[in-house]
Motif scaffolding. Structure first.
Motif, PDB file in Angstrom:
ATOM      1  N   GLY A   1     -14.216  28.063  48.480  1.00  0.00           N
ATOM      2  CA  GLY A   1     -13.086  28.984  48.449  1.00  0.00           C
ATOM      3  C   GLY A   1     -13.473  30.320  47.852  1.00  0.00           C
ATOM      4  O   GLY A   1     -13.074  31.382  48.355  1.00  0.00           O
ATOM      5  N   TYR A   2     -14.274  30.282  46.788  1.00  0.00           N
ATOM      6  CA  TYR A   2     -14.749  31.529  46.175  1.00  0.00           C
ATOM      7  C   TYR A   2     -15.696  32.263  47.121  1.00  0.00           C
ATOM      8  O   TYR A   2     -15.603  33.478  47.297  1.00  0.00           O
TER       9      TYR A   2
ATOM     10  N   VAL B   1     -20.622  17.627  51.195  1.00  0.00           N
ATOM     11  CA  VAL B   1     -19.315  18.283  51.194  1.00  0.00           C
ATOM     12  C   VAL B   1     -18.348  17.435  50.381  1.00  0.00           C
ATOM     13  O   VAL B   1     -18.222  16.223  50.597  1.00  0.00           O
ATOM     14  N   ARG B   2     -17.670  18.072  49.440  1.00  0.00           N
ATOM     15  CA  ARG B   2     -16.680  17.398  48.598  1.00  0.00           C
ATOM     16  C   ARG B   2     -15.359  18.120  48.807  1.00  0.00           C
ATOM     17  O   ARG B   2     -15.278  19.343  48.653  1.00  0.00           O
ATOM     18  N   LEU B   3     -14.317  17.380  49.146  1.00  0.00           N
ATOM     19  CA  LEU B   3     -13.055  17.992  49.536  1.00  0.00           C
ATOM     20  C   LEU B   3     -11.953  17.771  48.507  1.00  0.00           C
ATOM     21  O   LEU B   3     -11.696  16.636  48.088  1.00  0.00           O
ATOM     22  N   GLY B   4     -11.316  18.871  48.123  1.00  0.00           N
ATOM     23  CA  GLY B   4     -10.055  18.808  47.422  1.00  0.00           C
ATOM     24  C   GLY B   4      -8.940  18.893  48.451  1.00  0.00           C
ATOM     25  O   GLY B   4      -9.193  18.922  49.660  1.00  0.00           O
TER      26      GLY B   4
ATOM     27  N   TYR C   1     -17.936  22.542  47.843  1.00  0.00           N
ATOM     28  CA  TYR C   1     -16.568  22.122  47.537  1.00  0.00           C
ATOM     29  C   TYR C   1     -15.579  22.978  48.310  1.00  0.00           C
ATOM     30  O   TYR C   1     -15.600  24.203  48.230  1.00  0.00           O
ATOM     31  N   ASP C   2     -14.709  22.305  49.074  1.00  0.00           N
ATOM     32  CA  ASP C   2     -13.745  23.028  49.885  1.00  0.00           C
ATOM     33  C   ASP C   2     -12.433  22.253  49.888  1.00  0.00           C
ATOM     34  O   ASP C   2     -12.353  21.142  49.363  1.00  0.00           O
ATOM     35  N   GLY C   3     -11.404  22.837  50.477  1.00  0.00           N
ATOM     36  CA  GLY C   3     -10.113  22.178  50.571  1.00  0.00           C
ATOM     37  C   GLY C   3      -9.800  21.814  52.012  1.00  0.00           C
ATOM     38  O   GLY C   3     -10.254  22.474  52.949  1.00  0.00           O
ATOM     39  N   ALA C   4      -9.044  20.757  52.202  1.00  0.00           N
ATOM     40  CA  ALA C   4      -8.612  20.328  53.542  1.00  0.00           C
ATOM     41  C   ALA C   4      -7.329  19.535  53.406  1.00  0.00           C
ATOM     42  O   ALA C   4      -7.129  18.827  52.409  1.00  0.00           O
TER      43      ALA C   4
ATOM     44  N   GLY D   1      -7.575  20.543  43.179  1.00  0.00           N
ATOM     45  CA  GLY D   1      -8.474  19.459  42.812  1.00  0.00           C
ATOM     46  C   GLY D   1      -9.945  19.781  42.916  1.00  0.00           C
ATOM     47  O   GLY D   1     -10.786  18.942  42.569  1.00  0.00           O
ATOM     48  N   VAL D   2     -10.302  20.977  43.376  1.00  0.00           N
ATOM     49  CA  VAL D   2     -11.716  21.317  43.535  1.00  0.00           C
ATOM     50  C   VAL D   2     -12.413  21.450  42.178  1.00  0.00           C
ATOM     51  O   VAL D   2     -13.527  20.959  41.983  1.00  0.00           O
TER      52      VAL D   2
END
Length: 324
Positions: free
Chosen positions: A62-63, A134-137, A111-114, A147-148
């Motif tokens: 995200g950053y 890949v780790r998803l929040g 780290y990303d969101g989905a 949650g990231v």
């Protein structure tokens, strides 16, 4: 009365240290045990000396998207630009290799969101890259990651606690990451903060900058090859300068089916079952994703043509229903 005292035993004298039953280990056995212990210690020290140090990269996607988009494309809206995540990740790996020449890479954590933590097609492609996890929040209704930070803290602290890494590269800017830095440093790891130049001011929290062991930022020249505005090359229908005729409804329906196939592959049949009861309406985020993916395939804008957008949705639904 009998005053006779009980007979006393004779003084046995000092123990014979060489006697096998003297109650103590033989001196020769002690020396042999010491020699074996020293030999084991030397082996351990030799193994430690030859074991390379290890580093890992923890990137808040995200950053990266927001900062690189703002710097190169002038916007943080992911929908308006494409980011070459694979290229960025390779560039980060190369930079870390140059900074830590005697260290090996454990892996890159992305780290990303989905929504519902289900990988998008893009996130699936990133997850398939070597040495990348890949780790998803979660992603809320406002497209904000949730949650990231806790995922970053958990991975960073766990790897530092188990001495799996000696150096951690953290790419992010949120003040909530301070606790992750403190936890890793408490276990002896060094934490290096990397960032992307801000157009104005700062895009990383000052408490985070104060806490890390080193800082580094990447400039416009570094980021430019990996960011492209999605609008480049799009031709708006019905406006002056439009190149070529608008595609027909059948062509647009076919593209809708293509996007549906990608959507289904990324999210699975459970998501399809949740979507079908709302037909013919699509949830806002799905409808937006459909439109952006279709425009990318067509290299043309559909914003001014409601009839083509309806054909696009028809093609999307027809493919999904055929798979149910």
């Amino acid at each position: 009365m009998n005053d006779a005292s009980p007979p006393t035993q004779a003084d046995p004298g000092p123990p014979d240290l060489d006697a096998p039953d003297a109650g103590r280990p033989h001196l020769g056995a002690l020396l042999a045990a010491v020699e074996r212990t020293n030999e084991l210690l030397q082996r351990v020290l030799a193994e430690v000396a030859t074991t390379p140090s290890t580093h890992a990269i923890f990137a808040d996607a995200g950053y990266v998207y927001a900062a690189a988009g703002r710097l190169v494309a002038g916007t943080e809206d992911r929908r308006t630009f494409a980011l070459d995540a694979e290229g960025f990740i390779d560039a980060f790996i190369d930079k870390a290799r140059a900074i830590f020449p005697d260290s090996r890479l454990l892996r890159v954590y992305w780290y990303d969101g989905a929504r519902r933590r289900i990988h998008t097609a893009e996130q699936q492609r990133i997850a398939e890259l070597p040495d990348v996890k890949v780790r998803l929040g979660n992603l809320n209704a406002n497209n904000q990651q949730k949650g990231v930070d806790s995922l970053i803290r958990g991975d960073l602290e766990s790897l530092a606690r188990h001495r799996a890494i000696g150096d951690a590269v953290l790419i992010g800017g949120d003040e909530d990451l301070v606790s992750a830095v403190e936890a890793a440093q408490g276990y002896g790891a060094r934490v290096h903060l990397w960032g992307i130049d801000a157009v104005e001011g700062r895009n990383q929290a000052e408490p985070l900058l104060w806490e890390v062991d080193s800082q580094r930022t990447f400039d416009l020249d570094f980021c430019r090859p990996y960011v492209t505005r999605r609008t480049e090359g799009y031709e708006p229908y019905g406006e002056a300068g439009a190149g070529g005729p608008a595609p027909g409804r059948d062509e647009v329906r076919f593209v809708g089916a293509q996007v549906a196939a990608q959507w289904l592959a990324a999210r699975g049949r459970d998501s399809l079952a949740e979507l079908l009861p709302g037909r013919p309406y699509l949830p806002g985020p799905v409808d937006q994703e459909l439109l952006f993916e279709a425009e990318a395939l067509l290299r043309l804008s559909l914003r001014a043509h409601a009839d083509l957008r309806r054909a696009l949705r028809d093609g999307f639904w027809e493919h999904l229903q055929a798979q149910y």
